[in-house]
Design a protein around this motif. Sequence first.
Motif, short mmCIF file in Angstrom:
data_model
loop_
_atom_site.label_atom_id
_atom_site.label_comp_id
_atom_site.label_asym_id
_atom_site.label_seq_id
_atom_site.Cartn_x
_atom_site.Cartn_y
_atom_site.Cartn_z
N ALA A 1 -21.84 56.60 -23.07
CA ALA A 1 -21.97 56.41 -24.52
C ALA A 1 -23.11 55.47 -24.91
O ALA A 1 -22.96 54.60 -25.76
CB ALA A 1 -20.65 55.92 -25.10
N VAL A 2 -24.26 55.67 -24.30
CA VAL A 2 -25.44 54.87 -24.62
C VAL A 2 -26.09 55.46 -25.86
O VAL A 2 -26.37 56.65 -25.93
CB VAL A 2 -26.42 54.84 -23.44
N SER A 3 -26.34 54.60 -26.84
CA SER A 3 -26.92 55.04 -28.10
C SER A 3 -28.44 55.17 -27.98
O SER A 3 -29.11 54.24 -27.52
CB SER A 3 -26.57 54.04 -29.20
N ILE A 4 -28.95 56.32 -28.39
CA ILE A 4 -30.39 56.55 -28.40
C ILE A 4 -30.85 56.47 -29.85
O ILE A 4 -30.33 57.18 -30.71
CB ILE A 4 -30.75 57.92 -27.78
N ALA A 5 -31.79 55.59 -30.12
CA ALA A 5 -32.27 55.36 -31.48
C ALA A 5 -32.87 56.63 -32.08
O ALA A 5 -33.31 57.53 -31.37
CB ALA A 5 -33.31 54.25 -31.47
N ALA A 6 -32.88 56.67 -33.40
CA ALA A 6 -33.47 57.80 -34.12
C ALA A 6 -34.91 58.03 -33.66
O ALA A 6 -35.67 57.09 -33.45
CB ALA A 6 -33.44 57.52 -35.62
N ASN A 7 -35.25 59.30 -33.47
CA ASN A 7 -36.62 59.69 -33.10
C ASN A 7 -37.15 58.92 -31.90
O ASN A 7 -38.31 58.52 -31.87
CB ASN A 7 -37.56 59.53 -34.30
N SER A 8 -36.29 58.73 -30.91
CA SER A 8 -36.65 57.98 -29.71
C SER A 8 -36.17 58.75 -28.49
O SER A 8 -35.62 59.84 -28.60
CB SER A 8 -36.02 56.59 -29.76
N PHE A 9 -36.38 58.16 -27.31
CA PHE A 9 -35.92 58.81 -26.08
C PHE A 9 -35.44 57.77 -25.08
O PHE A 9 -35.72 56.59 -25.21
CB PHE A 9 -37.03 59.67 -25.45
N LEU A 10 -34.71 58.25 -24.08
CA LEU A 10 -34.20 57.42 -22.99
C LEU A 10 -34.38 58.19 -21.70
O LEU A 10 -33.98 59.36 -21.60
CB LEU A 10 -32.71 57.11 -23.21
#
Length: 113
Positions: free
Chosen positions: A70-79
Amino acid sequence: MALSIQQLFAPVQLPNAAAVLFSMPTTPTTSVLKNGRVRLTNTSASAVPVTLYADASSTASSAANCCLNAVSIAANSFLDVDIPTMKAGDTLRGFAGTASVITMHELGGVLYS
């Protein structure tokens, strides 16, 4: 001995319920994926949590198999995420908090057999 380079899987959008995203080949039975890496891209205007599981063959997804919780990925970003070693028949399963806004791309890995 010839070296063959190929894409492990085509880009896929994550659903909002756990589903198979990638399956290791079952033949040869000695296949192993080492140094797997994927990129999770959020194309929405809101942060979205993502969960991934590296499940052994015929094993249900559970906390014991979770490799991204459940890691949150910011808007318009990547991980970028490293995938644990997988063997023949194993599956990479996952889901996002919102369907069809997180795209998973294969960045690399070596498939030994």
